[in-house]
Enzyme design. Structure first.
Site, PDB file in Angstrom:
ATOM      1  N   HIS A 134       0.854  -1.190   0.000  1.00 12.27           N
ATOM      2  CA  HIS A 134       0.000   0.000   0.000  1.00 12.27           C
ATOM      3  C   HIS A 134       0.890   1.240   0.000  1.00 12.27           C
ATOM      4  CE1 HIS A 134      -2.578  -3.181   1.523  1.00 12.27           C
ATOM      5  NE2 HIS A 134      -3.635  -2.428   1.355  1.00 12.27           N
ATOM      6  N   ASN A 135       0.500   2.234  -0.769  1.00 11.74           N
ATOM      7  CA  ASN A 135       1.295   3.456  -0.871  1.00 11.74           C
ATOM      8  C   ASN A 135       0.367   4.618  -1.204  1.00 11.74           C
ATOM      9  OD1 ASN A 135       3.489   5.169  -0.998  1.00 11.74           O
ATOM     10  ND2 ASN A 135       4.138   4.511  -3.036  1.00 11.74           N
TER      11      ASN A 135
END
Length: 351
Positions: A102-103
């Site tokens: 996740h970013n």
């Protein structure tokens, strides 16, 4: 702003089904028949609904959720600060790491937030510091989980639950066996169950064939992995945006250390909270407890945070961070060869 949703109407069998499959899908020969009976549908009706929502892109996948730490992986949330004109390019480099799942860009001076996991033989900090260097971050802070109060994304697909509805957390990490020895069968099980399982009458048939196990043997092994904390559950995962949950809010709370155990436990009981963690503080970051909520609107997400504040955290300094751009969001895959290739190319190691 009100902290509770309107009084709910009755929940339809379809809505019950979509809520139910997020909790767990039993490892039996006909799991959807079992679930369908629970919510007043036939197996065929349930499968038709699930195939429809998958075709629409709402249902992302059905697969197992594993505990990284019990499997020996090291993981952390990471907060980083970039000059605004460097952020997108830096985020692209971070997203290229195979262990980053996740970013996001968020509304804070720490404007990039990502999660990373590395295998047991790896040096997590070395990977993060290399990303700091390669991506041009000004500041990077590791924010690992010091205590897990709750993890478990379950969207209310009916839209009829009160924002302050409560439920005992399904997974808190209390049963983790951090000395667990991963077997060859465990590893093979992970490789099969991190795949997207088919929405069919017998979704576990392929896994049984690949592992050489009967459905009863498969269920028994899953039970052993659950007991050790390595396997959380098999469940459905929805795409937030497609499911209508277009807004997320991360409430961060400066709870005094002497109160974190009780306050964290109470915050985790809010059904709206999908993640609740104790994390480290830094001179520029005083917040100890993190709570993640999702909503169909900013008002709904902020309303859920307000409900927590009213009941549990009045007078506690807090902030609300929300995503303004999604750079990467995938399910973490274990034992990926791409990870080892990245380590060789960027760290000169096999891990």
């Amino acid at each position: 702003m009100t902290a509770t949703a309107p009084t709910p109407a009755s929940v339809t069998p379809r809505e019950q089904l979509l809520n139910r499959i997020q909790r767990d899908i039993p490892i039996v020969q006909h799991p959807y028949r079992v679930i369908a009976e629970e919510v007043g549908l036939t197996e065929a009706e349930a499968l038709d609904i699930l195939r429809e929502v998958k075709a629409e892109g709402v249902l992302r996948q059905v697969s197992a959720i594993f505990d990284t730490r019990t499997l020996g992986y090291q993981s952390s949330l990471v907060a980083a600060e970039y000059d605004e004109d460097r952020l997108d390019a830096g985020a692209e480099i971070v997203s290229g790491h195979p262990g980053v799942s996740h970013n996001y860009k968020r509304n804070h001076s720490f404007n990039l937030w990502y999660t990373i996991a590395v295998p047991p033989e790896s040096d997590l900090e070395a990977h993060v510091m290399k990303l700091h260097e390669l991506s041009g971050a000004k500041v990077t802070r590791l924010m690992p989980t010091l205590h897990l109060f709750k993890i478990g994304v379950e969207f209310d697909m009916s839209g009829k639950e009160d924002w302050n509805a409560k439920a005992k957390p399904q997974y808190t990490g209390a049963d983790r066996n951090l000395g667990y020895q991963v077997t060859d069968l465990d590893r093979a099980f992970v490789l099969e169950f991190q795949k997207d399982l088919p929405v069919t009458e017998e979704p576990y048939a392929d896994a049984c064939a690949a592992l050489g196990l009967t459905i009863d043997e498969l269920a028994a092994h899953a039970g052993r992995m659950k007991a050790a904390g390595a396997l959380r559950r098999v469940s459905a995962v929805f795409r937030h945006q497609k499911a209508g949950f277009t807004f997320n809010a991360m409430g961060v709370w400066a709870v005094p250390q002497e109160d974190v155990a009780e306050v964290g436990r109470r915050m985790a009981e809010f059904k709206a909270v999908s993640h609740c963690y104790l994390r480290p503080t830094y001179p520029e970051w005083p917040y100890t407890i993190f709570t993640m909520v999702h909503g169909r609107s900013k008002e709904e997400a902020f309303g859920k945070i307000a409900a927590i504040e009213q009941e549990v955290a009045q007078g506690i300094d807090h902030a609300i961070l929300y995503s303004t751009k999604e750079y990467k969001k995938v399910r973490l895959e274990f034992y990926k060869p791409e990870f080892y290739q990245w380590a060789r190319e960027n760290l000169g190691t096999e891990a």
